[in-house]
Design an enzyme around this catalytic site. Structure first.
Site, PDB file in Angstrom:
ATOM      1  N   ASP A 105       0.766  -1.138  -0.133  1.00  0.00           N
ATOM      2  CA  ASP A 105       0.003   0.126  -0.086  1.00  0.00           C
ATOM      3  C   ASP A 105       0.979   1.119  -0.222  1.00  0.00           C
ATOM      4  OD1 ASP A 105      -3.084   1.132   0.762  1.00  0.00           O
ATOM      5  OD2 ASP A 105      -1.400   2.207   1.901  1.00  0.00           O
ATOM      6  N   TYR A 134       2.924   9.943  -0.372  1.00  0.00           N
ATOM      7  CA  TYR A 134       4.109   9.327   0.635  1.00  0.00           C
ATOM      8  C   TYR A 134       5.403   9.547   0.096  1.00  0.00           C
ATOM      9  CZ  TYR A 134       0.122   6.546   2.606  1.00  0.00           C
ATOM     10  OH  TYR A 134      -1.122   6.151   3.089  1.00  0.00           O
ATOM     11  N   LYS A 156      -2.764   5.995  -4.417  1.00  0.00           N
ATOM     12  CA  LYS A 156      -3.936   6.909  -3.744  1.00  0.00           C
ATOM     13  C   LYS A 156      -3.862   8.118  -4.530  1.00  0.00           C
ATOM     14  CE  LYS A 156      -3.726   4.783   0.427  1.00  0.00           C
ATOM     15  NZ  LYS A 156      -2.309   4.683   1.168  1.00  0.00           N
ATOM     16  N   HIS A 195      -7.795   9.239  -1.959  1.00  0.00           N
ATOM     17  CA  HIS A 195      -7.136   9.134  -0.524  1.00  0.00           C
ATOM     18  C   HIS A 195      -8.084   9.903   0.385  1.00  0.00           C
ATOM     19  CE1 HIS A 195      -2.915   9.067   1.303  1.00  0.00           C
ATOM     20  NE2 HIS A 195      -3.513   9.139   2.328  1.00  0.00           N
TER      21      HIS A 195
HETATM   22  N1  LIG Z   1      -5.643   6.139   3.574  1.00  0.00           N
HETATM   23  C1  LIG Z   1      -5.013   6.883   4.558  1.00  0.00           C
HETATM   24  O1  LIG Z   1      -5.261   7.811   4.897  1.00  0.00           O
HETATM   25  C2  LIG Z   1      -3.785   6.226   5.354  1.00  0.00           C
HETATM   26  C3  LIG Z   1      -3.351   7.031   6.392  1.00  0.00           C
HETATM   27  C4  LIG Z   1      -2.161   6.539   7.133  1.00  0.00           C
HETATM   28  C5  LIG Z   1      -1.833   5.339   6.873  1.00  0.00           C
HETATM   29  N2  LIG Z   1      -2.026   4.755   5.660  1.00  0.00           N
HETATM   30  C6  LIG Z   1      -1.868   3.425   5.326  1.00  0.00           C
HETATM   31  O2  LIG Z   1      -1.606   2.491   6.342  1.00  0.00           O
HETATM   32  C7  LIG Z   1      -0.418   1.896   6.809  1.00  0.00           C
HETATM   33  C8  LIG Z   1      -0.448   1.734   8.268  1.00  0.00           C
HETATM   34  O3  LIG Z   1      -0.390   2.570   9.009  1.00  0.00           O
HETATM   35  P1  LIG Z   1       0.602   3.619   9.892  1.00  0.00           P
HETATM   36  O4  LIG Z   1       1.784   3.451   8.844  1.00  0.00           O
HETATM   37  O5  LIG Z   1       0.093   5.072  10.036  1.00  0.00           O
HETATM   38  O6  LIG Z   1       0.523   2.727  11.307  1.00  0.00           O
HETATM   39  P2  LIG Z   1       0.804   1.224  11.883  1.00  0.00           P
HETATM   40  O7  LIG Z   1       1.139   0.378  10.670  1.00  0.00           O
HETATM   41  O8  LIG Z   1      -0.488   1.321  12.754  1.00  0.00           O
HETATM   42  O9  LIG Z   1       1.842   1.842  12.762  1.00  0.00           O
HETATM   43  C9  LIG Z   1       3.224   2.043  12.384  1.00  0.00           C
HETATM   44  C10 LIG Z   1       3.867   2.325  13.506  1.00  0.00           C
HETATM   45  O10 LIG Z   1       4.324   1.161  14.326  1.00  0.00           O
HETATM   46  C11 LIG Z   1       5.659   0.753  14.380  1.00  0.00           C
HETATM   47  N3  LIG Z   1       5.573  -0.849  14.386  1.00  0.00           N
HETATM   48  C12 LIG Z   1       5.285  -1.590  13.293  1.00  0.00           C
HETATM   49  N4  LIG Z   1       5.182  -3.015  13.642  1.00  0.00           N
HETATM   50  C13 LIG Z   1       5.360  -3.002  15.074  1.00  0.00           C
HETATM   51  C14 LIG Z   1       5.512  -3.943  16.047  1.00  0.00           C
HETATM   52  N5  LIG Z   1       5.357  -5.290  15.530  1.00  0.00           N
HETATM   53  N6  LIG Z   1       5.760  -3.574  17.063  1.00  0.00           N
HETATM   54  C15 LIG Z   1       6.060  -2.548  17.624  1.00  0.00           C
HETATM   55  N7  LIG Z   1       5.737  -1.419  16.774  1.00  0.00           N
HETATM   56  C16 LIG Z   1       5.741  -1.682  15.489  1.00  0.00           C
HETATM   57  C17 LIG Z   1       6.310   1.279  13.065  1.00  0.00           C
HETATM   58  O11 LIG Z   1       7.721   1.473  13.537  1.00  0.00           O
HETATM   59  P3  LIG Z   1       8.802   0.931  12.585  1.00  0.00           P
HETATM   60  O12 LIG Z   1       8.490   1.052  10.923  1.00  0.00           O
HETATM   61  O13 LIG Z   1      10.049   1.711  13.294  1.00  0.00           O
HETATM   62  O14 LIG Z   1       9.038  -0.629  13.008  1.00  0.00           O
HETATM   63  C18 LIG Z   1       5.421   2.486  13.213  1.00  0.00           C
HETATM   64  O15 LIG Z   1       5.844   3.644  13.874  1.00  0.00           O
HETATM   65  C19 LIG Z   1       0.490   3.075   6.340  1.00  0.00           C
HETATM   66  O16 LIG Z   1       1.820   2.638   6.099  1.00  0.00           O
HETATM   67  C20 LIG Z   1      -0.110   3.270   5.009  1.00  0.00           C
HETATM   68  O17 LIG Z   1       0.306   2.372   3.900  1.00  0.00           O
HETATM   69  C21 LIG Z   1      -3.298   5.156   5.009  1.00  0.00           C
END
Ligand SMILES: NC(=O)c1ccc[n+]([C@@H]2O[C@H](COP(=O)([O-])OP(=O)(O)OC[C@H]3O[C@@H](n4cnc5c(N)ncnc54)[C@H](OP(=O)(O)O)[C@@H]3O)[C@@H](O)[C@H]2O)c1
Length: 294
Positions: free
Chosen positions: A54, A59, A84, A117
């Site tokens: 994704d 990004y 997106k 998005h």
């Molecule tokens: N559509 C939208 O508006 C929107 C908005 C935000 C995100 N997204 C998508 O959704 C994805 C996920 O959301 P997100 O990146 O905001 O947050 P997330 O996946 O909920 O959390 C990521 C955070 O958690 C840490 N992490 C990951 N695995 C871990 C584990 N097993 N133990 C401890 N910490 C861990 C990561 O750090 P490290 O990387 O340092 O491990 C990072 O700081 C995004 O990457 C993106 O593709 C979409």
């Protein structure tokens, strides 16, 4: 129904979208992955076994995703790639160019899924908001009909935005990607979208940066009971709702850990305890209130 029951065995177990296209039940997220670090991170994810990636034009790392795909040597048809359309490209005129620019940066000739998005909202655009969403979607429908993308969908659209769009849409969105994690559950919205036969994806499934989902005592207690981590419990809680989580990590050990969620099951009581959690952080933006000027 846009949900699914747990007959899933790994991150690539297929979930059928309303047009018959299959999406792997867990995706690898890339938000806040630095452009220079993206190729290595996505390569690690592909090596670990993720096939669903994704990204988004916002990004600024589509080129790194594309590089990883190219260097992985994997067949294009074995991958599921989502990008997106950012808010600066809303409206019929801009979509096709923005889509092509994403494809070019990724080095691909089609996308598996393309999402709007965020919805345009009335707070920013008044009565024109619905018109902007309709016009943007009309261009998405054309991209789909032209075979440039295998599925089209939405992100951060709440059921009322979706219903408004369906008044004029000729193609029903296949996916809606919204923020979902303990403390920010969107339980009613998920059910409503699934009844509309739209597959829900969870962004921020671990709460995102700075949230307390992973250190919450209730989450820790449930994780200990299963010999799992709190991250794995959060992802499993999402999967058991028939929702596709998109965990992001740039660390190989976490990338792998976030895949190991198919060898345990949360009880109804544990699910309920997690649903009851409140205020664990996250972005928690209201799509009707947020204003984007970039
Ligand atoms: N559509 C939208 O508006 C929107 C908005 C935000 C995100 N997204 C998508 O959704 C994805 C996920 O959301 P997100 O990146 O905001 O947050 P997330 O996946 O909920 O959390 C990521 C955070 O958690 C840490 N992490 C990951 N695995 C871990 C584990 N097993 N133990 C401890 N910490 C861990 C990561 O750090 P490290 O990387 O340092 O491990 C990072 O700081 C995004 O990457 C993106 O593709 C979409």
């Amino acid at each position: 129904m846009g949900g699914f029951t747990i007959t899933l065995v790994d991150v690539n177990s297929p979930v059928k979208l309303n047009n018959g296209v299959e999406i792997p039940c867990v995706g690898y997220g890339t938000f806040r992955t630095e452009p220079v670090a993206t190729a290595a991170a996505v390569k690690a994810a592909l090596q670990a076994g993720y096939r669903h990636i994704d990204t988004a034009s916002l990004y600024k790392n589509e080129a790194g995703v594309g590089q990883a795909i190219k260097e992985s040597g994997l067949a294009r048809e074995d991958l599921f790639v989502t990008s997106k359309l950012w808010t600066s490209d809303w409206g019929y005129e801009n979509v096709k160019q923005a889509f092509q620019a994403s494809l070019d940066r990724l080095g691909l000739d089609y996308l598996d899924l393309y999402l709007i998005h965020w919805p345009a909202n009335e707070k920013q655009f008044g009565a024109d908001a619905a018109k902007i969403n309709v016009e943007t979607w009309r261009a998405f429908e054309e991209l789909y009909q032209e075979g440039k993308v295998r599925a089209i969908g939405l992100s951060n659209f709440m059921p009322h935005h979706v219903k408004k769009l369906l008044e004029t849409a000729t193609i029903k969105p296949m996916v809606d990607q919204i923020e979902i994690h303990p403390g920010w559950t969107h339980e009613a919205e998920i059910k409503e979208l699934q009844v509309m036969d739209i597959v829900v994806e969870a962004w921020g499934p671990l709460g995102g940066q700075g949230a307390t989902v992973l250190t919450n005592p209730v989450m820790q207690e449930i994780a200990t009971a299963h010999g799992k981590t709190t991250a794995q419990v959060s992802l499993r809680w999402i999967l058991q709702q028939g929702v596709v989580p998109l965990p992001k990590s740039v660390h190989a050990n976490r990338i792998k850990q976030n895949m190991e969620i198919f060898d345990f099951e949360l009880t109804d009581e544990e699910m309920a305890k997690i649903f009851a959690l409140k205020d664990l952080g996250g972005q928690c933006k209201d799509p009707d209130e947020v204003i984007f000027n970039y």
